[in-house]
Scaffold this active site. Structure first.
Site, PDB file in Angstrom:
ATOM      1  N   GLY A 193       0.820  -1.211   0.000  1.00 10.91           N
ATOM      2  CA  GLY A 193       0.000   0.000   0.000  1.00 10.91           C
ATOM      3  C   GLY A 193       0.853   1.261   0.000  1.00 10.91           C
ATOM      4  N   GLY A 215      -0.610   4.706  -0.938  1.00 11.65           N
ATOM      5  CA  GLY A 215      -1.727   5.261  -0.172  1.00 11.65           C
ATOM      6  C   GLY A 215      -1.341   6.530   0.576  1.00 11.65           C
ATOM      7  CD  GLN A 216      -4.238  10.211   4.658  1.00  9.10           C
ATOM      8  OE1 GLN A 216      -4.784   9.250   5.183  1.00  9.10           O
ATOM      9  NE2 GLN A 216      -4.409  11.430   5.097  1.00  9.10           N
ATOM     10  CG  LEU A 217       0.887   5.530   6.824  1.00  8.26           C
ATOM     11  CD1 LEU A 217       1.411   6.679   7.656  1.00  8.26           C
ATOM     12  CD2 LEU A 217       0.312   4.443   7.734  1.00  8.26           C
ATOM     13  CG  ASP A 244      -0.324   0.833  -4.255  1.00 10.27           C
ATOM     14  OD1 ASP A 244      -0.304   1.484  -3.199  1.00 10.27           O
ATOM     15  OD2 ASP A 244      -1.369   0.646  -4.926  1.00 10.27           O
ATOM     16  CG  ASP A 267      -4.207  -8.772  -5.011  1.00  9.30           C
ATOM     17  OD1 ASP A 267      -4.379  -8.612  -3.781  1.00  9.30           O
ATOM     18  OD2 ASP A 267      -5.078  -9.245  -5.754  1.00  9.30           O
ATOM     19  CE1 TYR A 305      -9.283   0.466   8.321  1.00  8.49           C
ATOM     20  CE2 TYR A 305     -10.308   1.806  10.011  1.00  8.49           C
ATOM     21  CZ  TYR A 305      -9.202   1.463   9.269  1.00  8.49           C
ATOM     22  OH  TYR A 305      -8.020   2.129   9.470  1.00  8.49           O
ATOM     23  CE  LYS A 312      -6.638  -1.298   9.926  1.00  8.73           C
ATOM     24  NZ  LYS A 312      -5.318  -1.657   9.356  1.00  8.73           N
TER      25      LYS A 312
HETATM   26  N1  SER Z   1      -8.895   7.295   9.199  1.00  4.18           N
HETATM   27  C1  SER Z   1      -9.506   6.005   9.273  1.00  4.18           C
HETATM   28  C2  SER Z   1     -10.874   6.027   8.754  1.00  4.18           C
HETATM   29  O1  SER Z   1     -11.503   7.069   8.868  1.00  4.18           O
HETATM   30  C3  SER Z   1      -9.538   5.531  10.688  1.00  4.18           C
HETATM   31  O2  SER Z   1      -8.493   4.689  10.916  1.00  4.18           O
HETATM   32  O3  SER Z   1     -11.343   5.044   8.270  1.00  4.18           O
END
Ligand code: SER
Length: 310
Positions: A8, A11-13, A34, A52, A141, A145
């Site tokens: 990833g 991605g943003q991070l 990615d 993937d 999600y 987690k």
């Molecule tokens: N920033 C994430 C979300 O909003 C939370 O971990 O899904």
């Protein structure tokens, strides 16, 4: 020599963390991956591969061919997108983590895996949410987690895998777009302000959420990964705090720079998700175990973003 594979990475991070890891360990130590080939143009300084995360044989080939020693497994589907495809999200988020943990056991890898404030739920103490408390996540999600945290601890305690994790709050950066989260409004609001547009906020004005500026998130991640193994006592995931603000407060912070900036509040399905998450986080365990301390508050973050984006 460390060899670090990042999933990833586009991605943003991932975009920002991959750059930081390149800086620390050298470009030749980094294998950015990615699923989206188009992001490869951002990684011309280091090795890039399309991956993937469900493709365990390919992940294994990349690990063994490149003599990988650490994996940063960042690829995941976030909270808001996840609600649109619950079972698909569960499969991606869980199976990919299990792929990484199994390979970590086999190849003796150190692992970083992000958890989230989404592990908390409606029965969690909302203010200064403690490290250990009721956790009843409402989103797929968040469920993935929380289950992932249990698996991380299990692989550490049962097989000795050196896996480390942070429960990130909403991450706010200006270098790359956020994707599919409930906290994304706090990223998008800056672009609207700078573009001179009226901002439509999908949360109500008084919805407090824990948040963090990206440089603090990168700092926390690197510090956790570099901490001596015996200091990292929590092997599920650490609470980590920095900011807590509402849409109204971030709007006021931005208005200091753009007095004519306008906002309207139009809460949608994400309001219910946000309302089930903490307002603020007690991160005293991270503070005492490895000395966590953020650098930015709301106004210094706003000043920094606006200076860089303008
Ligand atoms: N920033 C994430 C979300 O909003 C939370 O971990 O899904």
């Amino acid at each position: 020599m460390e060899r670090i594979l990042i999933t990833g990475a586009g991605g943003q991070l991932g975009s920002e963390l991959t750059l930081k890891l390149s800086e620390i360990y050298g470009d030749e130590s980094i294998i950015a991956t990615d699923i989206n080939e188009q992001v490869s143009s951002r990684f011309t300084n280091c090795k890039f591969a399309v991956l993937d995360v469900m493709d365990r044989p390919k992940m294994e080939a990349l690990i063994s061919e490149n003599k990988v020693t650490q994996v940063y497994h960042l690829a995941a589907i976030l909270s808001a997108t996840g609600e649109k495809k619950p079972l698909f999200t569960w499969d991606i988020n869980m199976q990919s983590l299990l792929n990484v943990l199994e390979l970590a056991r086999e190849y003796n890898l150190k692992v970083y895996w992000p958890s989230s404030i989404a592990v908390f739920g409606n029965n969690t103490p909302r203010v200064n949410t403690p490290q250990y408390c009721a956790m009843d996540p409402t989103t797929v999600y968040g469920i993935s987690k929380l289950a992932g945290e249990r698996w991380c601890e299990y692989y550490n305690k049962t097989y000795g895998v050196d896996v480390r994790s942070l429960r990130y709050p909403g991450l706010i950066g200006y270098k790359s777009a956020a994707g599919g989260g409930t906290t994304d409004y706090a990223v998008d609001i800056y672009r609207a302000a700078i573009a001179g547009e009226k901002f439509s906020c999908f949360l109500s004005e008084d919805t407090y959420l824990p948040m963090m500026y990206m440089p603090d998130a990168i700092k926390a991640t690197v510090e956790l990964m570099e901490a001596p193994e015996d200091l990292v006592k929590v092997r599920s995931s650490y609470n980590i705090g920095a900011l807590s603000f509402s849409p109204k407060e971030i709007y006021e912070s931005i208005k200091r720079h753009f007095p004519d900036f306008e906002i309207v509040y139009e809460p949608d399905f994400r309001q219910k998700i946000a309302s089930s998450w903490p307002d603020s986080i007690d991160d005293s365990v991270a503070v005492s175990d490895w000395n966590w301390k953020p650098d930015f508050d709301l106004d210094t973050m706003t000043d920094d973003i606006i200076m860089n984006l303008s």
